[in-house]
Design a protein around this motif. Structure first.
Motif, mmCIF file in Angstrom:
data_model
loop_
_atom_site.group_PDB
_atom_site.id
_atom_site.type_symbol
_atom_site.label_atom_id
_atom_site.label_comp_id
_atom_site.label_asym_id
_atom_site.label_seq_id
_atom_site.Cartn_x
_atom_site.Cartn_y
_atom_site.Cartn_z
ATOM 1 N N LEU B 62 29.357 -35.501 -36.868
ATOM 2 C CA LEU B 62 29.759 -34.133 -37.152
ATOM 3 C C LEU B 62 29.042 -33.159 -36.249
ATOM 4 C CD1 LEU B 62 29.909 -34.371 -40.982
ATOM 5 C CD2 LEU B 62 31.806 -34.111 -39.406
ATOM 6 N N GLY B 63 28.209 -33.692 -35.366
ATOM 7 C CA GLY B 63 27.539 -32.808 -34.423
ATOM 8 C C GLY B 63 26.125 -32.486 -34.847
ATOM 9 N N THR B 64 25.598 -31.453 -34.230
ATOM 10 C CA THR B 64 24.204 -31.090 -34.447
ATOM 11 C C THR B 64 24.059 -30.291 -35.725
ATOM 12 O OG1 THR B 64 24.525 -30.443 -32.164
ATOM 13 C CG2 THR B 64 22.276 -30.353 -33.003
ATOM 14 N N ARG B 65 22.961 -30.520 -36.412
ATOM 15 C CA ARG B 65 22.619 -29.638 -37.517
ATOM 16 C C ARG B 65 21.541 -28.699 -36.985
ATOM 17 N NH1 ARG B 65 23.620 -31.138 -42.862
ATOM 18 N NH2 ARG B 65 21.562 -30.485 -43.509
ATOM 19 N N THR B 66 21.869 -27.446 -36.888
ATOM 20 C CA THR B 66 20.940 -26.516 -36.247
ATOM 21 C C THR B 66 21.027 -25.121 -36.842
ATOM 22 O OG1 THR B 66 20.281 -25.532 -34.145
ATOM 23 C CG2 THR B 66 22.627 -25.916 -34.454
ATOM 24 N N ARG B 67 19.971 -24.341 -36.619
ATOM 25 C CA ARG B 67 19.992 -22.925 -36.987
ATOM 26 C C ARG B 67 19.953 -22.078 -35.713
ATOM 27 N NH1 ARG B 67 15.216 -22.075 -41.196
ATOM 28 N NH2 ARG B 67 16.263 -20.074 -41.399
ATOM 29 N N LEU B 68 19.849 -22.742 -34.573
ATOM 30 C CA LEU B 68 19.506 -22.020 -33.351
ATOM 31 C C LEU B 68 20.634 -21.935 -32.328
ATOM 32 C CD1 LEU B 68 15.894 -23.400 -32.973
ATOM 33 C CD2 LEU B 68 16.614 -21.168 -33.831
ATOM 34 N N LEU B 69 21.871 -22.031 -32.788
ATOM 35 C CA LEU B 69 22.986 -21.932 -31.855
ATOM 36 C C LEU B 69 22.973 -20.581 -31.132
ATOM 37 C CD1 LEU B 69 25.635 -23.337 -30.846
ATOM 38 C CD2 LEU B 69 26.817 -21.886 -32.478
ATOM 39 N N GLY B 70 22.652 -19.522 -31.882
ATOM 40 C CA GLY B 70 22.628 -18.173 -31.312
ATOM 41 C C GLY B 70 21.674 -18.058 -30.136
ATOM 42 N N LYS B 71 20.538 -18.730 -30.260
ATOM 43 C CA LYS B 71 19.529 -18.704 -29.196
ATOM 44 C C LYS B 71 20.088 -19.326 -27.912
ATOM 45 C CE LYS B 71 14.953 -18.242 -28.178
ATOM 46 N NZ LYS B 71 15.047 -18.422 -26.741
ATOM 47 N N ASP B 72 20.783 -20.437 -28.062
ATOM 48 C CA ASP B 72 21.401 -21.103 -26.906
ATOM 49 C C ASP B 72 22.394 -20.175 -26.215
ATOM 50 O OD1 ASP B 72 19.988 -23.295 -27.518
ATOM 51 O OD2 ASP B 72 21.704 -24.606 -27.965
ATOM 52 N N VAL B 73 23.236 -19.548 -27.035
ATOM 53 C CA VAL B 73 24.262 -18.654 -26.506
ATOM 54 C C VAL B 73 23.600 -17.483 -25.785
ATOM 55 C CG1 VAL B 73 26.072 -17.046 -27.199
ATOM 56 C CG2 VAL B 73 25.985 -19.311 -28.225
ATOM 57 N N HIS B 74 22.571 -16.939 -26.412
ATOM 58 C CA HIS B 74 21.825 -15.810 -25.871
ATOM 59 C C HIS B 74 21.225 -16.154 -24.506
ATOM 60 C CE1 HIS B 74 17.959 -13.518 -25.568
ATOM 61 N NE2 HIS B 74 18.779 -12.515 -25.853
ATOM 62 N N ASP B 75 20.563 -17.314 -24.451
ATOM 63 C CA ASP B 75 19.914 -17.726 -23.207
ATOM 64 C C ASP B 75 20.945 -17.950 -22.101
ATOM 65 O OD1 ASP B 75 17.635 -17.537 -24.632
ATOM 66 O OD2 ASP B 75 17.260 -19.701 -24.801
ATOM 67 N N ALA B 76 22.085 -18.513 -22.493
ATOM 68 C CA ALA B 76 23.139 -18.763 -21.509
ATOM 69 C C ALA B 76 23.644 -17.447 -20.922
ATOM 70 C CB ALA B 76 24.285 -19.536 -22.159
ATOM 71 N N GLU B 89 23.091 -8.653 -28.864
ATOM 72 C CA GLU B 89 24.145 -8.200 -29.774
ATOM 73 C C GLU B 89 25.298 -9.214 -29.853
ATOM 74 O OE1 GLU B 89 27.396 -4.660 -29.865
ATOM 75 O OE2 GLU B 89 25.537 -4.265 -28.737
ATOM 76 N N TRP B 90 25.758 -9.645 -28.690
ATOM 77 C CA TRP B 90 26.916 -10.568 -28.665
ATOM 78 C C TRP B 90 26.543 -11.951 -29.195
ATOM 79 C CZ3 TRP B 90 28.981 -9.122 -23.077
ATOM 80 C CH2 TRP B 90 29.411 -7.780 -23.115
ATOM 81 N N ALA B 91 25.353 -12.410 -28.844
ATOM 82 C CA ALA B 91 24.913 -13.723 -29.323
ATOM 83 C C ALA B 91 24.830 -13.708 -30.849
ATOM 84 C CB ALA B 91 23.571 -14.098 -28.723
ATOM 85 N N ARG B 92 24.391 -12.564 -31.392
ATOM 86 C CA ARG B 92 24.324 -12.454 -32.857
ATOM 87 C C ARG B 92 25.727 -12.502 -33.451
ATOM 88 N NH1 ARG B 92 20.200 -10.662 -36.069
ATOM 89 N NH2 ARG B 92 21.609 -9.268 -37.179
ATOM 90 N N GLN B 93 26.684 -11.849 -32.800
ATOM 91 C CA GLN B 93 28.057 -11.885 -33.308
ATOM 92 C C GLN B 93 28.613 -13.308 -33.306
ATOM 93 O OE1 GLN B 93 30.607 -9.087 -31.287
ATOM 94 N NE2 GLN B 93 29.221 -7.391 -31.705
ATOM 95 N N ILE B 94 28.335 -14.031 -32.222
ATOM 96 C CA ILE B 94 28.858 -15.401 -32.123
ATOM 97 C C ILE B 94 28.176 -16.307 -33.148
ATOM 98 C CG2 ILE B 94 29.006 -17.436 -30.622
ATOM 99 C CD1 ILE B 94 29.421 -15.466 -28.267
ATOM 100 N N ILE B 129 20.198 -18.557 -37.672
ATOM 101 C CA ILE B 129 21.135 -18.615 -38.800
ATOM 102 C C ILE B 129 20.344 -19.024 -40.050
ATOM 103 C CG2 ILE B 129 23.240 -19.705 -39.672
ATOM 104 C CD1 ILE B 129 23.921 -20.303 -36.673
ATOM 105 N N LYS B 130 20.680 -18.418 -41.170
ATOM 106 C CA LYS B 130 19.912 -18.628 -42.395
ATOM 107 C C LYS B 130 19.832 -20.086 -42.829
ATOM 108 C CE LYS B 130 20.160 -14.340 -45.015
ATOM 109 N NZ LYS B 130 21.006 -13.607 -45.953
#
Lengths: 237, 365
Positions: B62-76, B89-94, B129-130
């Motif tokens: 089912l993939g990764t269990r993570t809370r840090l997807l936003g961080k990856d998007v942000h860094d990218a 702002e956008w990374a938080r929206q995603i 993510i919470k």
């Protein structure tokens, strides 16, 4: 007149009535919309293909012969769900995740579902001039369907091949009676026959009713009224 | 035309109350004029999909269990040259499309920071993510793609684009057993697995178990509580049909995952029982017989094999006779209507032939 004739047999079937909610009743035979849905499923039409689905509902006439329809079965059904507020803001990849709350925090949804048991039907389909698929294409689709056909509810599988046949006979009763795949011991004549307006039944109608199973819009779940003819047939000695 | 895998299963349950009706008694049905015990398809599916076995088998896919997807998007996005404020702002929206965020409003944090001079905001916390969420490889890719296209056009994600993220996240068990949401039908998934109600192959009554419980602290003689409870035992026939084509489609064409899903489904069917009243009856049972069929022909159950209730005799068990009836019904259907499948394979604990692993290999594509 050309007919496509096939059989529907199953241990359990459920032919939905208009009301959907806590109580889900059943008719004793498939509604016209259920049969059109079965054809659509076999053809591989998806629920959002509104135009194609409507064409199937509009351009084929259906008649159903009832050969057996056993006693009703009432199934009491419960399902557990977490409350909307608990699920909010969380992703749930599996059902196990979805129910991973304390037992006391889960709600139970109840419903009552009716089925008819031990059903045997034969169905005759007639196409009008603008029908989108020739009857033989429907026959092919029933032989090798895209989506699994079932008797009104997915948990009610077919328990025999539908064995669709093309027949050229005078009327609906002849189509059903001369259908070559009669199961052992089954009679040629159904004890009940229903057909759509515009078909040649081969018997007198005993009753004409208005039935709300004419599709208006699939996506919006809208159904209109339709004229249905019913004949009760004496059995051969 | 689709590829169907049909499974015919015989499982014997010792006295049990696996699946109850509204009065607490085991469910029943009439078949061939004889009363049978019944276990509903809903009950079976629930037992399988909430089992540890199922979770373990499909969970890792089912993939990764993570809370840090936003961080990856942000860094990218930063790496692609976007300014820090927009990236945040956008990374938080995603990230919010996958779950609610740890810190609700970054503004309040900023205000607080103003007083104490230019303090670095805790980026990790702002993007977190919470809850730990499942993020499939496809979703992760979609999130990063969306981030890239946002950077390119210099405009944040649209609401519709954020919706798409979660639609792609179809889970394995949802792909199999479907989902109906009246309020949001774009998330509906048509079930690829059809499960019939299981019936006993023989006549079976619900029996009554009268019981009493002694009150250990009571001074009077007699029971502190009396009651009765229905139960029944029997050999059940279960029919399951998998639309392989649809399953793979529901899983975005991932053939390996579809195979994995099929394997875990078969294993759960063979080994996992409904959990009703296990503490009182411990009726855990493994399948005694499984027959798998493959082909594009119209699927059909073999329940007619048991229209006449199986009886068993002194020298032949109910199981032996049930297997024979099943095989005879199948052969007769093939004879009368033409071949109903292209290939088949069985596992028979009565004869000691075949294996679950061989069946799993057989149903893989």
């Amino acid at each position: 007149m050309a007919y496509l004739v096939f059989q529907l047999q199953g241990a359990m079937a459920s032919w939905g009535e208009a009301a959907v909610g806590e109580y889900r009743g059943t008719h004793d035979l498939p509604t016209v919309s259920a049969l059109a849905g079965l054809l659509c499923a076999a053809l591989g039409l998806r629920r959002d293909q509104e135009e194609e689905i409507q064409a199937v509902h509009r351009h084929y006439l259906m008649a159903v012969g009832v050969y057996a329809c056993g006693p009703m079965l009432r199934d009491y059904h419960t399902a557990q769900v977490a409350s909307r507020s608990q699920l909010k803001g969380m992703r749930h990849a599996t059902r196990k995740d979805e129910l991973a709350f304390r037992r006391t925090e889960l709600n139970t949804i109840l419903s009552t579902r009716d089925h008819v048991q031990g059903v045997r039907y034969r169905v005759a389909v007639q196409a009008d001039d603008e029908a989108p698929y020739p009857l033989d294409a429907l026959r092919q689709a029933l032989l090798t369907p895209a989506f699994v056909p079932y008797l009104g509810r997915k948990s009610c599988p077919l328990e025999a091949p539908m064995a669709p046949c093309l027949m050229d006979v005078d009327d609906v009763l002849a189509a059903l009676s001369e259908y070559p795949h009669a199961a052992d011991g089954s009679t040629r004549r159904p004890f009940k026959l229903t057909w759509c307006d515009g078909m040649t039944p081969g018997v007198e109608s005993s009753l004409t009713v208005r039935q709300r199973d004419r599709l208006i819009h699939r996506g919006a779940w809208q159904y209109g009224e339709r004229t249905q003819h019913v004949a009760m047939l004496p059995q051969e000695a | 035309m689709s590829d169907f895998i049909q499974l015919h299963i015989l499982t014997h349950y010792a006295p049990a109350n696996l699946n109850r009706d509204d009065t607490g008694r085991p469910k029943t049905a009439l078949m061939g004029g004889a009363l049978r015990l019944r276990v509903s398809s809903q009950s079976l599916k629930r037992a399988w999909r909430t089992s540890d076995l199922f979770q373990a088998a499909v969970g890792e896919h089912l993939g990764t269990r993570t809370r840090l997807l936003g961080k990856d998007v942000h860094d990218a996005m930063l790496a692609q040259g976007l300014d820090a404020q927009k990236a945040l702002e956008w990374a938080r929206q995603i990230a919010a499309a996958f779950g609610s965020l740890e810190v609700e409003k970054p503004e309040s944090k900023k205000k607080k920071a103003d007083g104490e001079g230019a303090q670095e905001p805790d980026l990790k916390k702002l993007l977190q993510i919470k809850e730990i969420v499942h993020v499939s490889p496809a979703e992760r890719q979609a999130a990063l793609q969306l981030a890239a296209s946002c950077v390119q056009r210099g405009k944040g994600p649209e609401a519709a684009e954020l919706n798409l993220l979660s639609k792609d996240a179809t889970a394995v068990d949802v792909s199999m057993f479907g989902r109906m949401l009246a309020s949001a039908n774009e998330f509906n998934v048509d079930a690829a697995v059809q499960v019939a109600h299981a019936f006993t192959v023989h006549r079976a009554e619900v029996e009554d178990d009268y019981f009493s419980a002694v009150d250990d602290l009571g001074t009077d003689t007699g029971a502190g509580h009396i009651g009765d409870r229905g139960y029944g035992a029997g050999l059940f026939y279960l029919y399951v049909c998998v639309n392989r084509t649809l399953l793979q489609e529901n899983l975005q064409g991932d053939k390996a995952l579809a195979n994995r899903a099929m394997a875990s489904l078969l294993e759960a069917i063979a080994k996992v029982s409904p959990t009703g009243m296990q503490n009182s009856y411990a009726s855990r049972a493994y399948a005694a017989y499984v027959l798998a069929e493959k082909g594009a022909q119209q699927p059909r159950s073999l329940s007619q094999a048991f229209l006449r209730p199986v009886q068993g005799s002194d020298d032949r068990s109910m199981l032996t006779e049930a297997i024979e009836s099943l095989q005879k019904q199948r052969a007769n259907f093939d004879k009368t209507y033409g071949a109903c499948s292209d290939a088949s394979l069985g596992m028979d604990t009565d004869a000691g032939t075949g294996s679950l692993q061989a069946l799993i290999d057989f149903i893989q594509d």
